[in-house]
Design an enzyme around this catalytic site. Sequence first.
Site, PDB file in Angstrom:
ATOM      1  N   HIS A  23      -9.528   1.048   5.317  1.00 42.74           N
ATOM      2  CA  HIS A  23      -8.229   1.120   5.961  1.00 42.74           C
ATOM      3  C   HIS A  23      -8.163   1.993   7.166  1.00 42.74           C
ATOM      4  O   HIS A  23      -8.978   3.084   7.282  1.00 42.74           O
ATOM      5  CB  HIS A  23      -7.248   1.843   4.830  1.00 42.74           C
ATOM      6  CG  HIS A  23      -5.736   1.729   5.277  1.00 42.74           C
ATOM      7  ND1 HIS A  23      -5.166   2.707   6.177  1.00 42.74           N
ATOM      8  CD2 HIS A  23      -4.599   0.894   4.883  1.00 42.74           C
ATOM      9  CE1 HIS A  23      -3.869   2.320   6.419  1.00 42.74           C
ATOM     10  NE2 HIS A  23      -3.639   1.394   5.532  1.00 42.74           N
TER      11      HIS A  23
ATOM     12  N   GLY B 185       3.339   2.205  11.866  1.00 42.24           N
ATOM     13  CA  GLY B 185       4.390   3.242  11.887  1.00 42.24           C
ATOM     14  C   GLY B 185       5.119   3.399  13.017  1.00 42.24           C
ATOM     15  O   GLY B 185       5.776   4.316  13.224  1.00 42.24           O
TER      16      GLY B 185
ATOM     17  N   ASN C 102       0.832  -1.027  -0.006  1.00 43.26           N
ATOM     18  CA  ASN C 102       0.068  -0.104  -0.030  1.00 43.26           C
ATOM     19  C   ASN C 102       0.801   1.228  -0.172  1.00 43.26           C
ATOM     20  O   ASN C 102       1.441   1.570   0.954  1.00 43.26           O
ATOM     21  CB  ASN C 102      -0.940  -0.036   1.342  1.00 43.26           C
ATOM     22  CG  ASN C 102      -1.627   1.287   1.445  1.00 43.26           C
ATOM     23  OD1 ASN C 102      -1.981   1.998   0.400  1.00 43.26           O
ATOM     24  ND2 ASN C 102      -2.250   1.612   2.542  1.00 43.26           N
TER      25      ASN C 102
ATOM     26  N   SER D 154       3.665  -2.220  10.687  1.00 41.24           N
ATOM     27  CA  SER D 154       5.204  -2.136  10.931  1.00 41.24           C
ATOM     28  C   SER D 154       6.016  -3.494  10.553  1.00 41.24           C
ATOM     29  O   SER D 154       6.678  -4.075  10.844  1.00 41.24           O
ATOM     30  CB  SER D 154       5.476  -1.815  12.148  1.00 41.24           C
ATOM     31  OG  SER D 154       5.144  -0.729  12.763  1.00 41.24           O
TER      32      SER D 154
ATOM     33  N   GLU E 123      -5.219  -4.724  10.813  1.00 43.03           N
ATOM     34  CA  GLU E 123      -4.276  -3.987  11.221  1.00 43.03           C
ATOM     35  C   GLU E 123      -4.303  -3.226  12.653  1.00 43.03           C
ATOM     36  O   GLU E 123      -5.242  -2.598  13.174  1.00 43.03           O
ATOM     37  CB  GLU E 123      -4.724  -2.366  10.549  1.00 43.03           C
ATOM     38  CG  GLU E 123      -4.596  -2.629   8.937  1.00 43.03           C
ATOM     39  CD  GLU E 123      -5.101  -1.319   8.403  1.00 43.03           C
ATOM     40  OE1 GLU E 123      -4.236  -0.495   7.682  1.00 43.03           O
ATOM     41  OE2 GLU E 123      -6.203  -0.942   8.505  1.00 43.03           O
TER      42      GLU E 123
ATOM     43  N   LYS F  88       0.002   4.431  -0.341  1.00 39.83           N
ATOM     44  CA  LYS F  88      -0.757   5.381   0.613  1.00 39.83           C
ATOM     45  C   LYS F  88      -0.541   6.777  -0.353  1.00 39.83           C
ATOM     46  O   LYS F  88      -0.382   6.524  -1.764  1.00 39.83           O
ATOM     47  CB  LYS F  88      -0.091   5.721   1.763  1.00 39.83           C
ATOM     48  CG  LYS F  88      -0.378   4.449   2.698  1.00 39.83           C
ATOM     49  CD  LYS F  88       0.166   4.598   4.195  1.00 39.83           C
ATOM     50  CE  LYS F  88      -0.030   3.209   4.900  1.00 39.83           C
ATOM     51  NZ  LYS F  88       0.185   3.654   6.195  1.00 39.83           N
TER      52      LYS F  88
ATOM     53  N   GLU G 167      -6.593   4.558   8.222  1.00 44.30           N
ATOM     54  CA  GLU G 167      -6.480   5.656   7.868  1.00 44.30           C
ATOM     55  C   GLU G 167      -7.812   6.460   7.249  1.00 44.30           C
ATOM     56  O   GLU G 167      -8.169   7.753   7.304  1.00 44.30           O
ATOM     57  CB  GLU G 167      -5.304   6.320   6.944  1.00 44.30           C
ATOM     58  CG  GLU G 167      -4.178   6.000   7.670  1.00 44.30           C
ATOM     59  CD  GLU G 167      -2.779   5.697   6.564  1.00 44.30           C
ATOM     60  OE1 GLU G 167      -1.748   5.432   7.057  1.00 44.30           O
ATOM     61  OE2 GLU G 167      -2.932   5.756   5.271  1.00 44.30           O
TER      62      GLU G 167
END
Length: 270
Positions: A112, A188, A20, A228, A182, A22, A114
Amino acid sequence: MGTVTQGGSRQGRTPLIAGNWKMNLDYQQAIALVQKLDWALKDAKHDASSVEVAVFPPFTDLRSVQTLISADKIEFSLGAQDLSVHDSGAYTGEISGQFLKKLDCGYVLIGHSERRQYHDEGDDVVAAKVKAAIKHGLVPVICVGETAEDLETHGASAVPVAQLKTALTDVAAGTEVVVAYEPVWAIGSGQAATPEQAQQVCEKLRAVVAEALGADAAAATRILYGGSVAAGNIAGFMREPDVDGALVGGASLKVDDFAAIIRYQKHVGV
């Protein structure tokens, strides 16, 4: 695309490593990355049938990447990062599933973390997008997960299980989907969940798929870990029986790192 191949399957499920990107890479940078990744895998004599590779570029890159994959016969699958619940109409800035299908997209990310966080996409919106993807012949990659607060308040797996149950509401038995777990608290951070933590949640997510879509669909459904992911930890996740691949973020933008993750079977002997 597909859940079963000859030779490189895990209990009938071909591992899927998805990148991904992004909001990174313009179309020229996207072309360069795909070419370099293809060369790196070919130089390493990677068996493309053993692991499915999918890339999820920004919308502005999709046509360029699709043309390159087709022209050079690169064995990557193509996916989009989102889609609209609508087929067409006065919805400025949105992208219909029928447009994505015309670009030979096989997959689309839905829900997702985000999108949930920054665009207030709740479970009902995610469920509507899952239906839109299926309507247009796209395989939804349904993203579920929990924040640190969710984990503390509800415990492991409660939130992602609830999210997936809603996402699969009224989806026909046997429909092909991919699920991506996730742990938002890990994304991150450089600190991934442990393989055991990932397995615990993925096992429960597979049970949700079984309840919603049937036992055969659950056995065929690929469940990815995303949080990660790196070359140094992918092997541990892939040893778990209910983890069938990875949704890779930042590392998918680095050719050497992403190639090493894709080649986990060779360099760690899984």
